[in-house]
Write an enzyme that holds these catalytic residues in place. Structure first.
Site, short mmCIF file in Angstrom:
data_model
loop_
_atom_site.label_atom_id
_atom_site.label_comp_id
_atom_site.label_asym_id
_atom_site.label_seq_id
_atom_site.Cartn_x
_atom_site.Cartn_y
_atom_site.Cartn_z
N GLU A 10 41.40 39.14 34.16
CA GLU A 10 40.08 39.38 33.58
C GLU A 10 39.93 40.82 33.11
O GLU A 10 39.17 41.11 32.19
CB GLU A 10 39.01 39.01 34.62
CG GLU A 10 37.59 39.10 34.14
CD GLU A 10 36.93 40.43 34.48
OE1 GLU A 10 35.90 40.75 33.90
OE2 GLU A 10 37.50 41.15 35.33
N LEU A 284 29.18 32.54 43.21
CA LEU A 284 29.28 32.61 44.66
C LEU A 284 30.72 32.43 45.12
O LEU A 284 31.16 33.05 46.09
CB LEU A 284 28.37 31.57 45.31
CG LEU A 284 28.24 31.62 46.83
CD1 LEU A 284 27.86 33.01 47.32
CD2 LEU A 284 27.21 30.60 47.31
N ALA A 285 31.47 31.61 44.40
CA ALA A 285 32.90 31.45 44.72
C ALA A 285 33.62 32.78 44.64
O ALA A 285 34.48 33.10 45.48
CB ALA A 285 33.54 30.45 43.75
N ASP A 286 33.26 33.59 43.66
CA ASP A 286 33.88 34.90 43.49
C ASP A 286 33.48 35.85 44.61
O ASP A 286 34.31 36.58 45.16
CB ASP A 286 33.43 35.46 42.13
CG ASP A 286 34.37 36.52 41.59
OD1 ASP A 286 35.44 36.74 42.19
OD2 ASP A 286 34.03 37.14 40.58
N GLN A 287 32.20 35.84 44.99
CA GLN A 287 31.73 36.71 46.06
C GLN A 287 32.37 36.37 47.40
O GLN A 287 32.63 37.25 48.22
CB GLN A 287 30.20 36.60 46.19
CG GLN A 287 29.43 37.09 44.97
CD GLN A 287 29.55 38.58 44.75
OE1 GLN A 287 29.54 39.36 45.69
NE2 GLN A 287 29.65 38.98 43.50
N HIS A 313 37.63 35.54 36.24
CA HIS A 313 37.15 36.62 37.12
C HIS A 313 37.58 36.35 38.56
O HIS A 313 38.09 37.24 39.26
CB HIS A 313 35.62 36.70 37.02
CG HIS A 313 35.04 38.01 37.44
ND1 HIS A 313 34.76 38.31 38.75
CD2 HIS A 313 34.67 39.10 36.73
CE1 HIS A 313 34.25 39.53 38.83
NE2 HIS A 313 34.18 40.03 37.62
#
Length: 329
Positions: A10, A284-287, A313
């Site tokens: 990314e 939220l998956a990224d966090q 990302h």
């Protein structure tokens, strides 16, 4: 010294922030090259520099390349320094991204911390205060870390001027993994339109458009009180609370967009989420990626969660994590 190419995947600021977080936690020195090389304005911008300086303050790191526009950073962490810290982005840059950088390390420190932050609280291309408070922090609590947020003043782009506090109680014994495979039963759903130095009719039209599309009315459509000197700014937010997870979707008002267009942009994201059975959405998956990895690394037990979309990302974030931790994701 670990070397990370900041232009891969990314190619944005998340590579920098995750690299700094894991360097502080593991004690591994890191060089990050070609920082944000794919962006129109490559290198460290003000909010990225604020993340570097916050990480330096929290870890006592030796740093070179910490200046605006720099595309190479050398970060050699020292011992963690929990306690009271104050960080100012100095622009409308996101407070929450600065918090995101130092929070993982402070959750694993040996003492509580109190962090005061100033800058933007509701920014494009960044998690906002309400998303972190309602969606992310309850999942951290399930892992054993208690983090409380307090919003003192909204900060909208491009003016900024927001103020917030974070109180961090570390996870005793480290973070604990758990599985998050489904949302569970629905608990609550509502929409809010924040308007500061923007006519109230803007909020009314946004909420009317959402209400018509979703069949919502009454208490589900809210206009919270916001001090007008915190503007100009407008944020349309929709919260879906389920038994196991809460999601917050946001569409920021812009001069070139009508109220109905702001609502339509939000509805597209909400409809995509409603069309999936995954536990969490792409943001939220990224966090969750970094705290989940830290929990697995400490405990030696696996953790799983389902998401509606694995964005570039997220994949870039996971790639950086695997450079520091011996995990298979």
């Amino acid at each position: 010294m670990l070397t990370i190419d900041g232009s891969t995947g990314e190619g944005g600021g998340q590579i920098l922030r995750t690299g700094l977080s894991l360097s502080m936690i593991t004690g591994q020195p890191v060089t990050i090259e070609r920082i944000r090389a794919r962006r129109p304005k490559p290198g460290l911008m003000r909010q990225h520099l604020a993340c570097v300086l916050a990480a330096q303050a929290v870890s006592g790191a030796q740093v070179s390349g910490a200046e605006l526009g720099s595309q190479t950073l050398v970060f050699e962490p020292g011992a963690l320094r929990p306690g009271e810290h104050r960080f100012a982005v100095g622009s409308a840059g996101s407070c929450l991204l600065v918090l995101q950088t130092v929070l993982p390390a402070l959750m694993l420190a040996d003492a509580p911390s109190q962090i005061s932050l100033s800058g933007g609280t509701h920014n494009p291309l960044a998690p906002n205060f309400h998303f972190i408070e309602r969606a992310f922090l309850p999942q951290l609590a399930r892992m054993g870390a208690a983090v409380g947020l307090s919003l003192r003043r909204h900060g909208f782009y491009p003016a900024g001027g927001g103020e917030m506090l974070a109180a961090i109680e570390p996870a005793v014994g480290g973070l604990r993994p758990f599985d998050l495979m489904e949302r569970g039963a629905p608990r609550e759903s509502f929409a809010e339109s924040l308007v500061a130095a923007v006519p109230r009719r803007v909020a009314e039209r946004e909420l009317a458009a959402l209400g018509d599309a979703l069949g919502w009315s009454g208490e589900q459509l809210r206009i919270p009180n916001v001090r007008q000197n915190e503007g100009p700014g407008n944020a349309l937010m929709l919260t879906l609370a389920h038994e196991h997870v809460t999601e917050v979707f946001t569409s920021l008002g812009e001069r070139a967009l009508s109220s109905e267009q702001v609502a339509a942009r939000l509805l597209r994201e909400v409809r995509a989420h409603q069309g999936s059975t995954a536990a969490v959405g792409p943001h939220l998956a990224d966090q969750l990626a970094l705290p989940a990895a830290l929990a697995v690394h400490r405990s030696g037990r696996a953790m799983a969660y389902t998401c509606s979309e694995a964005t570039e990302h997220l994949r870039s974030n996971l790639a950086v994590i695997q450079r520091f931790l011996p995990l298979r994701i």
